[in-house]
Enzyme design. Structure first.
Site, PDB file in Angstrom:
ATOM      1  N   LYS A  13       0.833  -1.215   0.000  1.00  0.00           N
ATOM      2  CA  LYS A  13       0.000   0.000   0.000  1.00  0.00           C
ATOM      3  C   LYS A  13       0.865   1.263   0.000  1.00  0.00           C
ATOM      4  O   LYS A  13       0.642   2.178  -0.782  1.00  0.00           O
ATOM      5  CB  LYS A  13      -0.939   0.016   1.226  1.00  0.00           C
ATOM      6  CG  LYS A  13      -1.885  -1.173   1.301  1.00  0.00           C
ATOM      7  CD  LYS A  13      -2.822  -1.091   2.492  1.00  0.00           C
ATOM      8  CE  LYS A  13      -2.141  -1.113   3.837  1.00  0.00           C
ATOM      9  NZ  LYS A  13      -1.395  -2.361   4.124  1.00  0.00           N
ATOM     10  N   ARG A 160      11.135  -1.251  11.144  1.00  0.00           N
ATOM     11  CA  ARG A 160      10.090  -0.857  12.101  1.00  0.00           C
ATOM     12  C   ARG A 160      10.041  -1.830  13.280  1.00  0.00           C
ATOM     13  O   ARG A 160      10.225  -3.026  13.105  1.00  0.00           O
ATOM     14  CB  ARG A 160       8.726  -0.864  11.394  1.00  0.00           C
ATOM     15  CG  ARG A 160       8.405   0.446  10.719  1.00  0.00           C
ATOM     16  CD  ARG A 160       7.206   0.379   9.814  1.00  0.00           C
ATOM     17  NE  ARG A 160       6.036  -0.284  10.379  1.00  0.00           N
ATOM     18  CZ  ARG A 160       4.870  -0.396   9.734  1.00  0.00           C
ATOM     19  NH1 ARG A 160       4.731   0.105   8.524  1.00  0.00           N
ATOM     20  NH2 ARG A 160       3.849  -1.004  10.284  1.00  0.00           N
TER      21      ARG A 160
HETATM   22  P1  ADP Z   1       2.109  -1.887   3.224  1.00  0.00           P
HETATM   23  O1  ADP Z   1       2.102  -0.378   3.237  1.00  0.00           O
HETATM   24  O2  ADP Z   1       0.911  -2.469   2.523  1.00  0.00           O
HETATM   25  O3  ADP Z   1       2.301  -2.488   4.577  1.00  0.00           O
HETATM   26  P2  ADP Z   1       4.695  -1.615   1.827  1.00  0.00           P
HETATM   27  O4  ADP Z   1       4.404  -0.753   0.655  1.00  0.00           O
HETATM   28  O5  ADP Z   1       5.441  -1.017   2.957  1.00  0.00           O
HETATM   29  O6  ADP Z   1       3.345  -2.350   2.345  1.00  0.00           O
HETATM   30  O7  ADP Z   1       5.488  -2.903   1.278  1.00  0.00           O
HETATM   31  C1  ADP Z   1       5.909  -3.935   2.166  1.00  0.00           C
HETATM   32  C2  ADP Z   1       7.284  -4.442   1.753  1.00  0.00           C
HETATM   33  O8  ADP Z   1       7.188  -5.160   0.518  1.00  0.00           O
HETATM   34  C3  ADP Z   1       8.311  -3.348   1.517  1.00  0.00           C
HETATM   35  O9  ADP Z   1       9.566  -3.873   1.907  1.00  0.00           O
HETATM   36  C4  ADP Z   1       8.259  -3.132   0.006  1.00  0.00           C
HETATM   37  O10 ADP Z   1       9.504  -2.654  -0.514  1.00  0.00           O
HETATM   38  C5  ADP Z   1       7.961  -4.538  -0.503  1.00  0.00           C
HETATM   39  N1  ADP Z   1       7.109  -4.551  -1.704  1.00  0.00           N
HETATM   40  C6  ADP Z   1       6.099  -3.719  -2.034  1.00  0.00           C
HETATM   41  N2  ADP Z   1       5.533  -4.081  -3.193  1.00  0.00           N
HETATM   42  C7  ADP Z   1       6.185  -5.207  -3.612  1.00  0.00           C
HETATM   43  C8  ADP Z   1       6.057  -6.078  -4.761  1.00  0.00           C
HETATM   44  N3  ADP Z   1       5.120  -5.848  -5.684  1.00  0.00           N
HETATM   45  N4  ADP Z   1       6.897  -7.125  -4.840  1.00  0.00           N
HETATM   46  C9  ADP Z   1       7.830  -7.355  -3.889  1.00  0.00           C
HETATM   47  N5  ADP Z   1       8.010  -6.584  -2.792  1.00  0.00           N
HETATM   48  C10 ADP Z   1       7.190  -5.516  -2.656  1.00  0.00           C
HETATM   49  P1  ADP Z   2       0.899  -2.020   7.772  1.00  0.00           P
HETATM   50  O1  ADP Z   2       0.392  -1.541   6.470  1.00  0.00           O
HETATM   51  O2  ADP Z   2       2.234  -2.675   7.702  1.00  0.00           O
HETATM   52  O3  ADP Z   2      -0.090  -2.808   8.572  1.00  0.00           O
HETATM   53  P2  ADP Z   2       0.485   0.616   9.016  1.00  0.00           P
HETATM   54  O4  ADP Z   2       1.620   1.556   8.951  1.00  0.00           O
HETATM   55  O5  ADP Z   2      -0.702   0.869   8.169  1.00  0.00           O
HETATM   56  O6  ADP Z   2       1.140  -0.817   8.742  1.00  0.00           O
HETATM   57  O7  ADP Z   2      -0.024   0.474  10.519  1.00  0.00           O
HETATM   58  C1  ADP Z   2       0.865   0.182  11.578  1.00  0.00           C
HETATM   59  C2  ADP Z   2       0.062   0.031  12.855  1.00  0.00           C
HETATM   60  O8  ADP Z   2      -0.576   1.287  13.178  1.00  0.00           O
HETATM   61  C3  ADP Z   2      -1.058  -0.995  12.831  1.00  0.00           C
HETATM   62  O9  ADP Z   2      -0.606  -2.319  13.116  1.00  0.00           O
HETATM   63  C4  ADP Z   2      -1.994  -0.446  13.919  1.00  0.00           C
HETATM   64  O10 ADP Z   2      -1.491  -0.760  15.217  1.00  0.00           O
HETATM   65  C5  ADP Z   2      -1.868   1.068  13.743  1.00  0.00           C
HETATM   66  N1  ADP Z   2      -2.883   1.609  12.823  1.00  0.00           N
HETATM   67  C6  ADP Z   2      -2.653   2.237  11.637  1.00  0.00           C
HETATM   68  N2  ADP Z   2      -3.813   2.603  11.062  1.00  0.00           N
HETATM   69  C7  ADP Z   2      -4.800   2.222  11.899  1.00  0.00           C
HETATM   70  C8  ADP Z   2      -6.217   2.302  11.880  1.00  0.00           C
HETATM   71  N3  ADP Z   2      -6.868   2.861  10.850  1.00  0.00           N
HETATM   72  N4  ADP Z   2      -6.905   1.784  12.921  1.00  0.00           N
HETATM   73  C9  ADP Z   2      -6.281   1.227  13.975  1.00  0.00           C
HETATM   74  N5  ADP Z   2      -4.957   1.088  14.058  1.00  0.00           N
HETATM   75  C10 ADP Z   2      -4.200   1.586  13.042  1.00  0.00           C
END
Ligand code: ADP
Ligand code: ADP
Length: 218
Positions: A13, A160
């Site tokens: 995302k 993280r």
């Molecule tokens: P989210 O915001 O949904 O948690 P991220 O954008 O931070 O996900 O992506 C999670 C991890 O996967 C990061 O290390 C990113 O560089 C990697 N990543 C994102 N898209 C892809 C993809 N299409 N293929 C492989 N790795 C990816």
């Molecule tokens: P990822 O895409 O890897 O799950 P985020 O950066 O979106 O990570 O979120 C990290 C953490 O922040 C979540 O695991 C949760 O604890 C908190 N968080 C983020 N957005 C929300 C939300 N909309 N509602 C509740 N908790 C949230």
């Protein structure tokens, strides 16, 4: 445009949000980034959120909802935004709908990224982020140009606190229980677009931008 990007932790995302905002000019609103910024600055909100984030639980709806709905309302009907990480529960989606209704607008599209579970874990365990701008990299799938350093601002990348395998598995379970009901919620509103996120970063980007072209033309 008024957009949501939905998908489990590690779906890509954050990575894809960067391309979408570049393409559409929408404001990127990531609740995870907002919380991490507050933790960094030691605010009361940051302290409260950290208790939940460290164990991979959701921050309570009453803490999150106002932060997002206040921003949306303050942008007014002309606001153009991409929500990343919000909503994560049906209660949050209902609060968002209330705010949109108040300003007399609706969502244009909900982009739902699907990725297989084991791939999610690999992605998150290898994720490295820039503590200054929030950009995500991956040690092998999406490395920075210079090892360990953000391409955009030269900051040293970090892992993280909540990106440990055990916490990640729990976050994926929380997603499946609390957030997947939103897929049907937005299907019922007829604005969900499914994207296969198992492809490369570039392929996923191409698919999302193609889907958004369709929305812009509609
Ligand atoms: P989210 O915001 O949904 O948690 P991220 O954008 O931070 O996900 O992506 C999670 C991890 O996967 C990061 O290390 C990113 O560089 C990697 N990543 C994102 N898209 C892809 C993809 N299409 N293929 C492989 N790795 C990816
Ligand atoms: P990822 O895409 O890897 O799950 P985020 O950066 O979106 O990570 O979120 C990290 C953490 O922040 C979540 O695991 C949760 O604890 C908190 N968080 C983020 N957005 C929300 C939300 N909309 N509602 C509740 N908790 C949230």
């Amino acid at each position: 445009m008024r957009l949501i990007i939905l998908g489990p932790p590690g779906a890509g995302k954050g990575t894809q949000s960067e391309f979408i905002v570049e393409h559409t000019g929408a404001l990127h609103l990531s609740t995870g980034d907002i919380f991490r910024e507050n933790i960094k600055n030691g605010t009361p909100l940051g302290k409260r959120a950290k208790e939940y984030m460290d164990r991979g639980a959701l921050v309570p709806d009453e803490v999150v909802n106002d932060i997002v709905t206040d921003r949306i309302k303050s942008m007014g009907p002309e606001g153009s935004f991409l929500l990343d990480g919000f909503p994560r529960t049906v209660n949050q989606a209902v609060a968002l709908d209330g705010a949109l209704e108040e300003i007399g607008v609706t969502l244009d599209c909900v982009i739902n990224i699907n990725v297989d579970k084991e791939a999610l874990i690999q992605r998150i365990v290898g994720r490295r982020v820039c503590p200054t701008c929030g950009k995500s990299y991956h040690v092998t799938h999406f490395p920075p140009k210079v090892d360990g350093v953000c391409d955009d601002d030269g900051t040293q990348l970090i892992q993280r606190d909540d990106d440990q395998e055990e916490t990640v598995r729990h976050r994926i379970d929380v997603y499946e229980r609390q957030t997947t009901p939103l897929i049907d919620y937005y299907k019922a509103q007829d604005n969900l677009v499914d994207i296969d996120g198992n492809q490369s970063v570039q392929e996923v980007k191409d698919r999302i931008l193609a889907a958004l072209q369709g929305v812009q033309r509609a």
